[in-house]
Write a protein that holds these residues in place. Structure first.
Motif, PDB file in Angstrom:
ATOM      1  N   SER A   1      30.693 -21.021  12.595  1.00  0.00           N
ATOM      2  CA  SER A   1      31.621 -21.881  11.863  1.00  0.00           C
ATOM      3  C   SER A   1      30.904 -22.822  10.907  1.00  0.00           C
ATOM      4  CB  SER A   1      32.461 -22.703  12.846  1.00  0.00           C
ATOM      5  OG  SER A   1      31.615 -23.504  13.656  1.00  0.00           O
ATOM      6  N   GLU A   2      29.612 -23.067  11.131  1.00  0.00           N
ATOM      7  CA  GLU A   2      28.832 -23.955  10.273  1.00  0.00           C
ATOM      8  C   GLU A   2      27.371 -23.571  10.358  1.00  0.00           C
ATOM      9  OE1 GLU A   2      28.468 -28.005  11.814  1.00  0.00           O
ATOM     10  OE2 GLU A   2      29.641 -27.362  13.573  1.00  0.00           O
ATOM     11  N   GLU A   3      26.556 -24.212   9.543  1.00  0.00           N
ATOM     12  CA  GLU A   3      25.126 -23.922   9.543  1.00  0.00           C
ATOM     13  C   GLU A   3      24.532 -24.308  10.896  1.00  0.00           C
ATOM     14  OE1 GLU A   3      21.101 -24.957   6.949  1.00  0.00           O
ATOM     15  OE2 GLU A   3      23.084 -25.618   6.255  1.00  0.00           O
ATOM     16  N   ILE A   4      23.623 -23.459  11.393  1.00  0.00           N
ATOM     17  CA  ILE A   4      23.077 -23.665  12.735  1.00  0.00           C
ATOM     18  C   ILE A   4      21.560 -23.687  12.705  1.00  0.00           C
ATOM     19  CG2 ILE A   4      25.054 -22.656  13.930  1.00  0.00           C
ATOM     20  CD1 ILE A   4      23.245 -20.118  14.244  1.00  0.00           C
ATOM     21  N   ARG A   5      20.989 -24.073  13.855  1.00  0.00           N
ATOM     22  CA  ARG A   5      19.557 -24.091  14.081  1.00  0.00           C
ATOM     23  C   ARG A   5      19.272 -23.412  15.415  1.00  0.00           C
ATOM     24  NH1 ARG A   5      20.031 -25.512   9.590  1.00  0.00           N
ATOM     25  NH2 ARG A   5      19.312 -27.420   8.542  1.00  0.00           N
ATOM     26  N   GLY A   6      18.049 -22.877  15.552  1.00  0.00           N
ATOM     27  CA  GLY A   6      17.587 -22.390  16.848  1.00  0.00           C
ATOM     28  C   GLY A   6      18.034 -21.006  17.248  1.00  0.00           C
ATOM     29  N   VAL A   7      18.534 -20.203  16.311  1.00  0.00           N
ATOM     30  CA  VAL A   7      18.899 -18.835  16.670  1.00  0.00           C
ATOM     31  C   VAL A   7      17.675 -17.940  16.481  1.00  0.00           C
ATOM     32  CG1 VAL A   7      19.808 -18.349  14.350  1.00  0.00           C
ATOM     33  CG2 VAL A   7      20.547 -16.955  16.291  1.00  0.00           C
ATOM     34  N   ASN A   8      17.266 -17.240  17.550  1.00  0.00           N
ATOM     35  CA  ASN A   8      16.074 -16.396  17.523  1.00  0.00           C
ATOM     36  C   ASN A   8      16.176 -15.341  18.607  1.00  0.00           C
ATOM     37  OD1 ASN A   8      15.257 -17.749  19.988  1.00  0.00           O
ATOM     38  ND2 ASN A   8      14.566 -19.453  18.677  1.00  0.00           N
ATOM     39  N   GLU A   9      15.053 -14.632  18.852  1.00  0.00           N
ATOM     40  CA  GLU A   9      15.056 -13.554  19.842  1.00  0.00           C
ATOM     41  C   GLU A   9      15.273 -14.061  21.266  1.00  0.00           C
ATOM     42  OE1 GLU A   9      12.969 -13.904  17.407  1.00  0.00           O
ATOM     43  OE2 GLU A   9      13.078 -12.065  16.215  1.00  0.00           O
ATOM     44  N   ASN A  10      15.077 -15.342  21.497  1.00  0.00           N
ATOM     45  CA  ASN A  10      15.265 -15.892  22.843  1.00  0.00           C
ATOM     46  C   ASN A  10      16.700 -16.364  23.081  1.00  0.00           C
ATOM     47  OD1 ASN A  10      12.497 -15.556  23.546  1.00  0.00           O
ATOM     48  ND2 ASN A  10      11.992 -17.451  22.441  1.00  0.00           N
ATOM     49  N   THR A  11      17.372 -16.793  22.012  1.00  0.00           N
ATOM     50  CA  THR A  11      18.739 -17.326  22.173  1.00  0.00           C
ATOM     51  C   THR A  11      19.816 -16.324  21.774  1.00  0.00           C
ATOM     52  OG1 THR A  11      18.605 -18.307  19.961  1.00  0.00           O
ATOM     53  CG2 THR A  11      17.973 -19.699  21.819  1.00  0.00           C
TER      54      THR A  11
ATOM     55  N   SER B   1      14.738  -7.617  16.694  1.00  0.00           N
ATOM     56  CA  SER B   1      14.375  -8.732  15.822  1.00  0.00           C
ATOM     57  C   SER B   1      15.648  -9.437  15.392  1.00  0.00           C
ATOM     58  CB  SER B   1      13.607  -8.228  14.595  1.00  0.00           C
ATOM     59  OG  SER B   1      12.410  -7.579  14.980  1.00  0.00           O
ATOM     60  N   VAL B   2      15.569 -10.767  15.183  1.00  0.00           N
ATOM     61  CA  VAL B   2      16.729 -11.552  14.796  1.00  0.00           C
ATOM     62  C   VAL B   2      16.463 -12.227  13.455  1.00  0.00           C
ATOM     63  CG1 VAL B   2      18.161 -13.554  15.375  1.00  0.00           C
ATOM     64  CG2 VAL B   2      17.491 -11.948  17.169  1.00  0.00           C
ATOM     65  N   PHE B   3      17.430 -12.118  12.554  1.00  0.00           N
ATOM     66  CA  PHE B   3      17.323 -12.728  11.229  1.00  0.00           C
ATOM     67  C   PHE B   3      18.542 -13.629  11.009  1.00  0.00           C
ATOM     68  CE2 PHE B   3      15.418  -8.533  11.247  1.00  0.00           C
ATOM     69  CZ  PHE B   3      14.144  -8.767  10.751  1.00  0.00           C
ATOM     70  N   TYR B   4      18.326 -14.762  10.352  1.00  0.00           N
ATOM     71  CA  TYR B   4      19.424 -15.703  10.106  1.00  0.00           C
ATOM     72  C   TYR B   4      19.580 -15.951   8.609  1.00  0.00           C
ATOM     73  CZ  TYR B   4      22.248 -19.943  10.016  1.00  0.00           C
ATOM     74  OH  TYR B   4      23.231 -20.855   9.754  1.00  0.00           O
ATOM     75  N   ASP B   5      20.818 -15.802   8.111  1.00  0.00           N
ATOM     76  CA  ASP B   5      21.155 -16.061   6.712  1.00  0.00           C
ATOM     77  C   ASP B   5      21.956 -17.360   6.664  1.00  0.00           C
ATOM     78  OD1 ASP B   5      22.172 -16.159   4.135  1.00  0.00           O
ATOM     79  OD2 ASP B   5      22.523 -14.004   3.999  1.00  0.00           O
ATOM     80  N   ALA B   6      21.280 -18.451   6.233  1.00  0.00           N
ATOM     81  CA  ALA B   6      21.933 -19.762   6.233  1.00  0.00           C
ATOM     82  C   ALA B   6      23.113 -19.807   5.278  1.00  0.00           C
ATOM     83  CB  ALA B   6      20.919 -20.849   5.883  1.00  0.00           C
ATOM     84  N   ALA B   7      23.000 -19.110   4.126  1.00  0.00           N
ATOM     85  CA  ALA B   7      24.069 -19.151   3.132  1.00  0.00           C
ATOM     86  C   ALA B   7      25.357 -18.557   3.680  1.00  0.00           C
ATOM     87  CB  ALA B   7      23.645 -18.421   1.866  1.00  0.00           C
ATOM     88  N   LYS B   8      25.226 -17.494   4.483  1.00  0.00           N
ATOM     89  CA  LYS B   8      26.403 -16.847   5.056  1.00  0.00           C
ATOM     90  C   LYS B   8      26.709 -17.316   6.471  1.00  0.00           C
ATOM     91  CE  LYS B   8      25.885 -12.530   2.435  1.00  0.00           C
ATOM     92  NZ  LYS B   8      25.750 -11.059   2.529  1.00  0.00           N
ATOM     93  N   ARG B   9      25.805 -18.151   7.038  1.00  0.00           N
ATOM     94  CA  ARG B   9      25.940 -18.626   8.410  1.00  0.00           C
ATOM     95  C   ARG B   9      26.010 -17.451   9.382  1.00  0.00           C
ATOM     96  NH1 ARG B   9      30.086 -20.097   5.926  1.00  0.00           N
ATOM     97  NH2 ARG B   9      31.493 -19.432   7.577  1.00  0.00           N
TER      98      ARG B   9
ATOM     99  N   TYR C   1      26.882  -2.253  26.244  1.00  0.00           N
ATOM    100  CA  TYR C   1      25.913  -3.307  25.970  1.00  0.00           C
ATOM    101  C   TYR C   1      26.629  -4.662  25.946  1.00  0.00           C
ATOM    102  CZ  TYR C   1      22.385   0.148  24.603  1.00  0.00           C
ATOM    103  OH  TYR C   1      21.476   1.174  24.598  1.00  0.00           O
ATOM    104  N   SER C   2      25.868  -5.698  26.295  1.00  0.00           N
ATOM    105  CA  SER C   2      26.373  -7.065  26.165  1.00  0.00           C
ATOM    106  C   SER C   2      25.507  -7.820  25.162  1.00  0.00           C
ATOM    107  CB  SER C   2      26.365  -7.789  27.508  1.00  0.00           C
ATOM    108  OG  SER C   2      25.040  -7.884  28.021  1.00  0.00           O
ATOM    109  N   VAL C   3      26.146  -8.653  24.357  1.00  0.00           N
ATOM    110  CA  VAL C   3      25.453  -9.502  23.396  1.00  0.00           C
ATOM    111  C   VAL C   3      25.615 -10.934  23.890  1.00  0.00           C
ATOM    112  CG1 VAL C   3      25.269 -10.211  20.993  1.00  0.00           C
ATOM    113  CG2 VAL C   3      25.996  -7.886  21.553  1.00  0.00           C
ATOM    114  N   VAL C   4      24.479 -11.631  24.064  1.00  0.00           N
ATOM    115  CA  VAL C   4      24.507 -12.944  24.700  1.00  0.00           C
ATOM    116  C   VAL C   4      23.896 -13.989  23.773  1.00  0.00           C
ATOM    117  CG1 VAL C   4      23.821 -14.300  26.709  1.00  0.00           C
ATOM    118  CG2 VAL C   4      24.291 -11.852  26.956  1.00  0.00           C
ATOM    119  N   LEU C   5      24.657 -15.073  23.550  1.00  0.00           N
ATOM    120  CA  LEU C   5      24.165 -16.238  22.815  1.00  0.00           C
ATOM    121  C   LEU C   5      24.040 -17.364  23.829  1.00  0.00           C
ATOM    122  CD1 LEU C   5      26.560 -15.863  19.773  1.00  0.00           C
ATOM    123  CD2 LEU C   5      24.122 -15.460  19.720  1.00  0.00           C
ATOM    124  N   THR C   6      22.818 -17.862  24.032  1.00  0.00           N
ATOM    125  CA  THR C   6      22.580 -18.846  25.079  1.00  0.00           C
ATOM    126  C   THR C   6      22.229 -20.201  24.490  1.00  0.00           C
ATOM    127  OG1 THR C   6      20.272 -18.142  25.197  1.00  0.00           O
ATOM    128  CG2 THR C   6      21.828 -17.070  26.690  1.00  0.00           C
TER     129      THR C   6
END
Length: 846
Positions: free
Chosen positions: A629-639, A654-662, A678-683
């Motif tokens: 819903s908004e710009e975020i921080r801390g999204v990576n292979e661990n979270t 591998s995880v990639f983050y596009d800030a412009a598209k959030r 499969y399950s997708v988990v955001l922690t």
């Protein structure tokens, strides 16, 4: 003058003070009749019919609005209004009491022949008998050829549902064509007045589905030099220096220095930016009547083919409450499980190879004509309400269609942008709603959102909030937006056809003073004052809705009502800013006295995922995307992790983050296992820029089962018997294909027995396939066929006719057509290969 009518039109008298009458072709309309002043209630309707040549009045220069209208007079008015021709003689005489000596005989014969008027059971017409109010209600609906609607007669003191005219009276009251004659009374048997006839006829001509259709008047206005017009069926473009009325088929070309605008009479407009080219495909309008008696055409169906460049659009709307509630609840329509669910990623060269075929000089002309109804089938909560014919022109629906090479945007009540550039195409919406069709899917773009098509051969992404650059672009043209809104509001406020039923009230409901005890001037003053107050309430409500919608966008676009000039608005701004500053809370931190900044305490949320939770049949080479819903921080292979549900093991990715598209994208290191959940988990650890944490979020999907397909590449027919010298054709066919979007093959033959004449793409796919290479070598006996699907079509399935080869037999013998070992059917599923190849045997006889 003393009013004899008891029905008062809210909008008319109020705006007659503000918008003076305009002289028409009939002469001095300020005084068209001696007894009809501009302040008269039904002045606009009388003026409209007079300028149209429908009514002419009496030789003494009067109209006599309060007099009864006779059946003969009604016949004449209906014939003239309907564009009919008076019939002086006829093989059939309709009425016993009529002959050619009567002044209206031809008019009555013509009206009767057209089914507009009927006689009495005794066979007579009774031409000098007054038309009753019930008869007038019936005549109006018959003249308009209106469809039947579900309308009940309101509770009245002088008629009920058993009355022979209960239905037409109920309709004309509901539609506002006629009003009550007194409190809770219609007076069905009382004579109708000439003014009643004028009002009802003028409104039915602008509301009836059969009568309101007109050519939409769109004028091309030049804002900066560098604008050219290429008229239909011509090859020469002409520079435009002054306003030009557009026609269907016209092409508008704006160079790098130019700027133009198409303006419409209802306040709508299209702003055409530099380096833009578009073609007008349809100009359908509907007629509306203004408070000064003039008419205009409103946008009913405008279709534009945007070939390149950028346009901004403004579509007139009242923005009523029903429209605001009509937005669908989903943002992506008709998304098919399996194919098309994976998020666009960055496939390797092997995956890109067949896609690249579509970019090598292939004609990608738009082929979306079948999707022009996009946006008119959105899912609605609950059954759709019946829309009456008098409400249809002003209901929220698709009014503008913008055809882009890769998609079609169906525009509803909005301010919007369309763009076509070399690397992307799309639509963003400042206010309102659009529905974009691309690749067989419909994507809803709501207020403040943007939808971008980067590759027509891949599934569409979900719309995202407008980027800062898009917001900046709107802010740069806010003066144009404000101008359009104010023109729209002005036209809405003057439009008598838009909602006439709510403008009718009783005189005794407007004022408590006995009007009979006042002079005519005092009556007018009281009525006008009360009506102006009511009108201000109506227009203020519309203006405030516009303001509220623009406020939601977060852009600084100030909207004034039709009664506030731009100068007045600018003068009010410093005072408003001072009041806002005085109302802002001061910091409690002692020092400086600056206003405190608002604290962000709202946690971010997940707004979209791909695949969608619970999806099955997902391709094994898919990536996973999550939009926030908004710009975020801390999204990576661990979270942001992907796990197999059967053993909870983590998939390397591998995880990639596009800030412009959030948007965060997870790309697995290899293909996923087939037929696996499969399950997708955001922690924890993911936050917004203010430190608010995202709540843990999990969703699931299942990959497609392993694919075992036996495919074939062969000829139809497989055997032929012909005579030497004959010409014959053979289809090249692929069977059991899945998601086929590219073909690369060679057909071999004996050049001594036959020569290839030409090759065409398959008849069933002629508009959807394009030849990248089509080579015939009659010396070596080889035909090269390389084809690709045109944008924006997806892959083919089942039986596909790839092409047809036409040969001429040269000499007797056994001719075999076969495929070389070099053949490839390009598709998105790696396991899908050609398992069987067959030949065609041709027996050439003497």
């Amino acid at each position: 003058m003393i009013f004899k009518k008891t029905i008062v039109l809210l909008v008319v008298l109020s705006f007659l003070l503000v918008f003076p009458a305009v002289a028409g072709a009939r002469g001095d309309t300020d005084r068209m009749f001696n007894d009809v002043e501009k302040e008269y209630i039904d002045y606009p309707f009388i003026k409209y019919l007079w300028e149209s040549g429908v009514i002419a009045g009496f030789p003494d220069g009067t109209f006599r609005p309060g007099e009864n209208i006779t059946r003969a007079q009604a016949a004449k008015v209906l014939v003239l209004a309907g564009g009919l021709t008076a019939t002086s003689s006829s093989s059939e005489k309709y009425f016993a009491d009529m002959d050619e000596n009567h002044w209206a005989y031809g008019m009555i014969q013509s009206a009767a022949g057209a089914g507009l008027l009927m006689g009495y059971p005794d066979g007579n017409f009774r031409p000098e008998q007054p038309v009753s109010r019930a008869e007038l209600a019936t005549l109006l609906l018959r003249f308009g050829n209106t469809p039947r609607v579900n309308v009940e007669l309101p509770e009245l003191a002088d008629m009920n549902a058993t009355h022979w005219a209960a239905y037409p009276v109920g309709v004309v009251l509901k539609a506002g064509l006629l009003g009550l004659s007194g409190k809770d009374a219609f007076a069905p048997e009382e004579p109708a007045t000439r003014s009643d006839m004028a009002r009802g006829l003028a409104l039915i001509k602008t509301l009836s589905p059969d009568l309101r259709k007109v050519q939409l008047a769109g004028k091309l206005a030049v804002k900066k030099n560098g604008v050219f017009l290429l008229p239909k069926d011509t090859q020469t473009r002409h520079p435009v220096s002054e306003a030009v009325l557009l026609s269907v088929g016209d092409t508008i070309i704006v160079d790098q220095n130019g700027e133009a605008e198409i303006v419409f009479e209802d306040g709508s407009g299209i702003r055409i930016n530099p380096n833009t080219e578009l073609e007008i495909k349809k100009l359908d309008g509907f007629l509306f009547l203004r408070t000064d008696g003039t008419t205009g055409s409103a946008v009913d169906r405008l279709e534009i083919k945007l070939k390149k460049g950028v346009i901004h659009g403004a579509l007139a709307s009242r923005y009523n409450e029903k429209e605001e509630k009509a937005a669908p609840t989903t943002s992506l329509k008709k998304m098919q499980p399996g194919y098309g669910m994976e998020a666009p990623g960055n496939p390797g060269e092997e995956g890109l190879a067949p896609v690249l075929l579509a970019y090598k000089g292939v004609d990608t002309a738009s082929v979306y004509s079948g999707l022009y109804a996009a946006g008119e089938q959105e899912e609605q909560a609950g059954p759709a309400e019946e829309v009456a014919w008098w409400q249809e022109p002003y209901e929220q629906r698709t009014r503008v269609v913008v055809d882009m090479p890769w998609g079609v945007a169906a525009i509803r009540s909005t301010f919007w942008t369309n763009w076509v550039t070399s690397d992307s195409q799309g639509t963003n919406v400042l206010v309102g709603q659009a529905v974009v069709s691309v690749g067989g899917r419909q994507v809803v773009v709501d207020l403040g959102m943007s939808f971008k098509i980067a590759d027509p051969l891949r599934p569409p992404e979900l719309p995202a909030k407008m980027t800062e650059d898009e917001k900046k672009e709107w802010a740069e043209i806010k003066s144009w937006v404000q101008e359009r809104v104010e023109k729209i509001l002005k036209e809405v406020a003057q439009n008598l056809s838009a909602n006439p039923q709510v403008t009718l009230v009783q005189k005794d409901q407007v004022v408590t003073t006995k009007l009979e005890t006042l002079t005519p001037e005092q009556q007018n003053a009281i009525i006008e004052q009360e009506l102006q107050t009511k009108l201000n309430q109506i227009t203020n409500e519309i203006t405030e809705r516009y303001k509220g919608l623009f406020k939601e966008t977060g852009l600084d676009i100030n909207i004034s009502g039709p009664g506030t000039s731009a100068n007045e608005q600018q003068q009010q701004q410093p005072q408003q800013q001072q009041q806002q500053q005085e109302q802002q809370p001061v910091s409690s931190g002692g020092g400086g006295g600056h206003s405190s900044s608002p604290v962000d305490t709202v946690a971010p949320t997940v707004t979209a995922t791909s695949p969608v939770d619970g999806t099955t049949g997902v391709a094994v080479n898919s990536s996973i995307t999550v939009t926030f819903s908004e710009e975020i921080r801390g999204v990576n292979e661990n979270t942001f992790t992907l796990k197999r549900s059967n053993d909870n093991s983590v998939v390397a990715a591998s995880v990639f983050y596009d800030a412009a598209k959030r948007t965060a994208t997870l790309v697995p290191a290899g293909d996923l296992a087939a037929g696996t959940r499969y399950s997708v988990v955001l922690t924890g650890g993911i936050t917004d820029t203010a430190g608010n944490a995202l709540a843990s979020y999990t969703f699931y999907f299942t990959t497609a089962e392993g694919i075992t397909v036996t495919t074939e590449l062969n000829f139809i027919p497989a055997m032929l018997n012909i005579t030497a010298g004959d010409t014959f054709s053979v289809d090249v066919v692929a069977k059991n294909v899945q998601d086929l979007y590219g073909v690369d093959l060679e057909v071999l033959y004996d050049p001594a027995l036959a020569e290839a004449q030409y090759v065409v793409s398959g008849a069933a796919w002629n508009e959807e396939w394009a030849f990248v290479q089509n080579g015939i070598d009659n010396k070596s006996g080889k035909i090269s066929m390389i084809l690709t699907r045109k944008k924006p079509y997806g892959g083919c399935n089942g039986l596909v006719t790839i092409g047809t080869v036409v040969f001429k037999s040269l000499s007797p013998g056994a001719l075999r057509l076969s495929f070389s070992s070099q053949h490839d059917l390009c598709n998105s599923i790696p396991e899908f290969i050609v398992h069987q190849v067959s030949a065609c045997d041709v027996d050439i006889l003497r």
